[in-house]
Design a protein around this motif. Sequence first.
Motif, PDB file in Angstrom:
ATOM      1  N   SER A   1       1.868  13.047   2.109  1.00 30.71           N
ATOM      2  CA  SER A   1       2.308  11.981   3.011  1.00 30.71           C
ATOM      3  C   SER A   1       1.133  11.154   3.485  1.00 30.71           C
ATOM      4  O   SER A   1       1.203   9.920   3.543  1.00 30.71           O
ATOM      5  CB  SER A   1       3.046  12.602   4.208  1.00 30.71           C
ATOM      6  N   LEU A   2       0.006  11.829   3.825  1.00 28.12           N
ATOM      7  CA  LEU A   2      -1.207  11.108   4.254  1.00 28.12           C
ATOM      8  C   LEU A   2      -1.753  10.232   3.135  1.00 28.12           C
ATOM      9  O   LEU A   2      -2.192   9.098   3.347  1.00 28.12           O
ATOM     10  CB  LEU A   2      -2.270  12.108   4.709  1.00 28.12           C
ATOM     11  N   LEU A   3      -1.688  10.801   1.920  1.00 24.06           N
ATOM     12  CA  LEU A   3      -2.198  10.037   0.770  1.00 24.06           C
ATOM     13  C   LEU A   3      -1.374   8.777   0.546  1.00 24.06           C
ATOM     14  O   LEU A   3      -1.909   7.691   0.309  1.00 24.06           O
ATOM     15  CB  LEU A   3      -2.180  10.927  -0.474  1.00 24.06           C
ATOM     16  N   ASN A   4      -0.076   8.907   0.671  1.00 28.17           N
ATOM     17  CA  ASN A   4       0.787   7.730   0.497  1.00 28.17           C
ATOM     18  C   ASN A   4       0.541   6.701   1.587  1.00 28.17           C
ATOM     19  O   ASN A   4       0.521   5.484   1.337  1.00 28.17           O
ATOM     20  CB  ASN A   4       2.258   8.168   0.509  1.00 28.17           C
ATOM     21  N   THR A   5       0.338   7.161   2.820  1.00 29.74           N
ATOM     22  CA  THR A   5       0.063   6.231   3.936  1.00 29.74           C
ATOM     23  C   THR A   5      -1.244   5.496   3.720  1.00 29.74           C
ATOM     24  O   THR A   5      -1.353   4.258   3.927  1.00 29.74           O
ATOM     25  CB  THR A   5       0.023   7.018   5.252  1.00 29.74           C
TER      26      THR A   5
ATOM     27  N   GLU B   1      -3.625  -1.209   0.463  1.00 27.41           N
ATOM     28  CA  GLU B   1      -3.063  -2.370  -0.224  1.00 27.41           C
ATOM     29  C   GLU B   1      -2.562  -3.427   0.752  1.00 27.41           C
ATOM     30  O   GLU B   1      -2.287  -4.557   0.345  1.00 27.41           O
ATOM     31  CB  GLU B   1      -1.885  -1.898  -1.103  1.00 27.41           C
ATOM     32  N   ASN B   2      -2.482  -3.123   2.042  1.00 30.10           N
ATOM     33  CA  ASN B   2      -1.940  -4.067   3.019  1.00 30.10           C
ATOM     34  C   ASN B   2      -2.804  -4.013   4.283  1.00 30.10           C
ATOM     35  O   ASN B   2      -2.582  -3.182   5.164  1.00 30.10           O
ATOM     36  CB  ASN B   2      -0.498  -3.697   3.346  1.00 30.10           C
ATOM     37  N   PRO B   3      -3.783  -4.911   4.426  1.00 28.39           N
ATOM     38  CA  PRO B   3      -4.692  -4.909   5.589  1.00 28.39           C
ATOM     39  C   PRO B   3      -3.943  -5.114   6.897  1.00 28.39           C
ATOM     40  O   PRO B   3      -4.339  -4.570   7.929  1.00 28.39           O
ATOM     41  CB  PRO B   3      -5.640  -6.072   5.303  1.00 28.39           C
ATOM     42  N   VAL B   4      -2.887  -5.886   6.874  1.00 29.21           N
ATOM     43  CA  VAL B   4      -2.148  -6.126   8.116  1.00 29.21           C
ATOM     44  C   VAL B   4      -1.546  -4.807   8.627  1.00 29.21           C
ATOM     45  O   VAL B   4      -1.557  -4.527   9.828  1.00 29.21           O
ATOM     46  CB  VAL B   4      -1.032  -7.171   7.886  1.00 29.21           C
TER      47      VAL B   4
END
Length: 386
Positions: free
Chosen positions: A328-332, A338-341
């Motif tokens: 789960s941490l890896l996916n987060t 991929e998304n700085p925002v």
Amino acid sequence: MTFLDLILRRQRVVVKETERAIVLGKGEVRAILGPGEHMLAGRGDEIEVLRHDIEAGSFSSPLEKALFDKLPAVAEQHLRRLRTAPGTVALVERDGVVHAVLGPDRKLTVWNAAGPWAFTPIEPPADLAVEPGLIPRLVQARKADLVLLHAVQDGQVGLLYVDGAFIRTLPPGVHGFWNIGKPVQVKAIDVRQRSLDVNGQEVLTRDRVTIRVNIAAEFRVADPVKAVTAVKDCEDAFYRALQYAFRKALGTLTLDQLLERKTVVDAEAAEKVRVDMAAIGIEVGEIALKDVILPGEMREILNQVVAVEKQAEANVIRRREETNATRSLLNTAKVMAENPVMLRLKELEALEAIAGKVERLTVHNGVGGLMNDLAKLRDLAPGNGK
């Protein structure tokens, strides 16, 4: 006695209504006197008068034979002889009330005036049963000496034996039988549903572990005649059948198999017992292997095995949860990279959580970058025309 009676050598005798008198002259029977006044010829030492109270009904005297032999007409006028044939009984009733019951080849002499009398010969049936309606009459009149009474309780069946031979079954109730020389026996059999426990039965398993088992079974006697004639003690036979069947079935299994397949073992052994018991009139209900009792050292070993297995299961679950958390941490992290925002939003959430726990929060390097990213995010939102 008057002076004239003395001269005429006579005696005056008064007989009451409830009496009859037998007159003896020089020791020989001469007459039977009814109620009233009678004049007897002869001196006092020549005449003897024997008085009898007829209220008792029966006549018993050593002079009976002499009366019927020498004075048959007089005897039959006052007395009645009742006699039964060999193998029969008779009911003697006095004015509708049971006076006596005569056994086979017996006689009774009664005073006619004490009646009316009824004499009813009875031919006992093969089972020697007394007519049910007659039993309370005999008991009430206390004339049941020739009757054997046997009570069969509710939930029982009586087996009647006469002269050692089985005759028939008896339902619950009080049963009477003529006691005329043939032995009568009634064996009461309980036909209710009952339970039987076989406790502490030792069994050696295939892997040579000695265990003890407790077995519980329900049964009832479905065929009382077969249950009594097929075996000496049907309950004891059932007990031994349970012992043998379960000892044989459990002895073919290892301890692990026995503990895993307890229900199946019950079914296999129980079916064998049911078939064997049906042959002797026993209907077997539920049979259960209640307890498997292990030796002390074996229990300790099994407890250790169970503890190790549970610990291993806990470790597997713990590793599975850790793996899921890491995934789960890896996916987060991948999403944030991929998304700085999204990363900035997470930073803002972290700052908000920290600000709620401290009095003052100093942010270095400003929040310009964060605010600029938020502004971009707003411009990209639907409805802003871009």
